[in-house]
Motif scaffolding. Structure first.
Motif, PDB file in Angstrom:
ATOM      1  N   ALA A  80       0.859  -1.182   0.000  1.00  0.00           N
ATOM      2  CA  ALA A  80       0.000   0.000   0.000  1.00  0.00           C
ATOM      3  C   ALA A  80       0.891   1.227   0.000  1.00  0.00           C
ATOM      4  O   ALA A  80       2.034   1.180   0.463  1.00  0.00           O
ATOM      5  CB  ALA A  80      -0.930   0.018   1.225  1.00  0.00           C
ATOM      6  N   ILE A  81       0.362   2.304  -0.525  1.00  0.00           N
ATOM      7  CA  ILE A  81       1.074   3.579  -0.553  1.00  0.00           C
ATOM      8  C   ILE A  81       0.376   4.546   0.395  1.00  0.00           C
ATOM      9  O   ILE A  81      -0.838   4.755   0.305  1.00  0.00           O
ATOM     10  CB  ILE A  81       1.082   4.190  -1.970  1.00  0.00           C
ATOM     11  CG1 ILE A  81       1.744   3.245  -2.970  1.00  0.00           C
ATOM     12  CG2 ILE A  81       1.792   5.549  -1.949  1.00  0.00           C
ATOM     13  CD1 ILE A  81       3.192   2.926  -2.697  1.00  0.00           C
ATOM     14  N   VAL A  82       1.135   5.118   1.324  1.00  0.00           N
ATOM     15  CA  VAL A  82       0.617   6.176   2.189  1.00  0.00           C
ATOM     16  C   VAL A  82       0.862   7.499   1.469  1.00  0.00           C
ATOM     17  O   VAL A  82       2.009   7.945   1.348  1.00  0.00           O
ATOM     18  CB  VAL A  82       1.299   6.167   3.565  1.00  0.00           C
ATOM     19  CG1 VAL A  82       0.779   7.317   4.430  1.00  0.00           C
ATOM     20  CG2 VAL A  82       1.073   4.832   4.267  1.00  0.00           C
ATOM     21  N   ALA A  83      -0.201   8.083   0.940  1.00  0.00           N
ATOM     22  CA  ALA A  83      -0.108   9.344   0.216  1.00  0.00           C
ATOM     23  C   ALA A  83      -0.094  10.476   1.233  1.00  0.00           C
ATOM     24  O   ALA A  83      -1.108  10.765   1.864  1.00  0.00           O
ATOM     25  CB  ALA A  83      -1.290   9.498  -0.730  1.00  0.00           C
ATOM     26  N   GLN A  84       1.056  11.106   1.395  1.00  0.00           N
ATOM     27  CA  GLN A  84       1.206  12.144   2.418  1.00  0.00           C
ATOM     28  C   GLN A  84       1.114  13.528   1.787  1.00  0.00           C
ATOM     29  O   GLN A  84       1.987  13.938   1.022  1.00  0.00           O
ATOM     30  CB  GLN A  84       2.529  12.003   3.170  1.00  0.00           C
ATOM     31  CG  GLN A  84       2.637  12.940   4.365  1.00  0.00           C
ATOM     32  CD  GLN A  84       4.069  13.090   4.849  1.00  0.00           C
ATOM     33  OE1 GLN A  84       4.966  13.369   4.065  1.00  0.00           O
ATOM     34  NE2 GLN A  84       4.273  12.921   6.143  1.00  0.00           N
ATOM     35  N   GLY A  85       0.055  14.250   2.124  1.00  0.00           N
ATOM     36  CA  GLY A  85      -0.075  15.622   1.669  1.00  0.00           C
ATOM     37  C   GLY A  85       0.741  16.574   2.519  1.00  0.00           C
ATOM     38  O   GLY A  85       1.140  16.255   3.648  1.00  0.00           O
TER      39      GLY A  85
END
Length: 354
Positions: A173-178
């Protein structure tokens, strides 16, 4: 319904009842907090950047004494290249001189910092549900070893190029960090972190249109509205940190909790003054001093972290006893128990998505 279906699939895969993952905040993730989130149906977490192998094992034991739910362990990936040695020495000495305005330092640390490879072995031995990375990628051999033990790998990414590299390397999974996220920015190239400045709700559809693996949304989410928006834009789950920092289980100091109360989104600061790597925090007199005209440039990581730790052990006035990490949603954080926070988050999100 597509967002709820993605969330359901994600939860089934990782042993969760609701799609809320605790952010693995190094130094701010006691087992009590992680267990409370897991017992409510989410996923607990710990950041182990500062932990030796025995402390990693002890944390996992304390968590399992409180919950049989899922949890993740997270570590920073060491830099492949660093600041020029001469320039590093210069910046470190200038930062040391600047820190003198806050008092006198204590003795240098009595022990060496944890060794990354030993931390990786300890995470394998602890057998969490997930091992996660930030600021880079694990080596292929380590990813294989994780998967051989049925441990998933979540990789933090702040750009599509980073996310695609992680997917290609085997991330589950990819943790999309804004850029709204509190704590440290997960950019692979830390020298360019200030310019990796994309908001989460622009990042999510961009990732969703190009990735095959699930996306965990991180940054600026602190209530059900944020959860619903993230799922609608392509996420399968959310990761929350600042939203939990005022909970009683977090163990944050009264000063830190107070700094989050009513904190406006535009009042948070990005800074390298705590560790040498870019992070978002609540404004304090210490941080503001580093942004004044003529202030020194913080030393690179880990030199700045070592200097700050040494001053905290000394007779330092005006220095924060801990970094007051804060995302741009800090004002939404409450003092409710952590389990109640994540449960209410998901209930509100389901009502909005329906």
């Amino acid at each position: 319904m597509a967002g709820q279906q993605r969330a359901h699939t994600f939860c089934d895969r990782f042993g969760m009842q609701l799609p809320v993952v605790q952010a693995p905040m190094a130094g701010s993730s006691p087992p009590e907090l992680a267990a409370a989130v897991a017992e409510a149906g989410g996923m607990g977490a710990a950041g182990v950047l500062l932990d030796t192998p025995d402390r990693i094992a002890a944390w996992a034991d304390r968590f399992r004494a409180r919950s049989s739910g899922p949890f993740q362990l997270n570590v920073w990936i060491p830099e492949r290249t660093g600041t020029n040695p001469g320039r590093r020495r210069q910046l470190t000495e200038e930062a040391r001189t600047f820190l003198g305005r806050f008092g006198t330092p204590g003795a240098p640390a009595a022990s060496e910092p944890p060794v990354f490879q030993e931390q990786c072995e300890a995470m394998l031995a602890a057998r969490p549900t997930v091992v996660s990375s930030i600021m880079g990628l694990f080596e292929p051999a380590y990813v294989h070893r994780l998967h051989d033990k049925d441990i998933a790998w979540f990789a933090c990414a702040t750009t599509l190029d980073e996310a695609l590299a992680a997917q290609e390397a085997g991330a589950d999974a990819i943790v999309a960090q804004g850029m709204e996220a509190g704590g440290h920015r997960g950019s692979f190239d830390q020298e360019k972190a200030e310019h990796t400045n994309v908001g989460l709700f622009a990042l999510l559809p961009w990732f969703a249109d190009h990735l095959r693996v699930p996306i965990v949304a991180a940054g600026g989410i602190a209530d059900g509205r944020g959860v619903a928006a993230a799922l609608a834009l392509g996420a399968s789950a959310v990761q929350v940190g600042t939203a939990l920092l005022r909970c009683p289980e977090a163990g944050t100091s009264p000063e830190w909790r107070a700094s989050l109360n009513g904190l406006a989104p535009d009042a948070t600061m990005t800074t390298r003054a705590y560790t040498g790597r870019l992070a978002r925090a609540a404004p304090t007199a210490y941080l503001k001093a580093w942004s004044e005209p003529g202030a020194a440039v913080p030393a690179p990581f880990p030199d700045q972290l070592r200097l700050v730790s040494q001053w905290r052990r000394g007779n330092a006035s005006g220095m924060d006893p801990a970094g007051h990490w804060a995302g741009q949603s800090a004002a939404l954080a409450t003092e409710k128990p952590a389990g109640q926070v994540v449960t209410e988050m998901w209930r509100e999100a389901r009502e909005l998505l329906a």
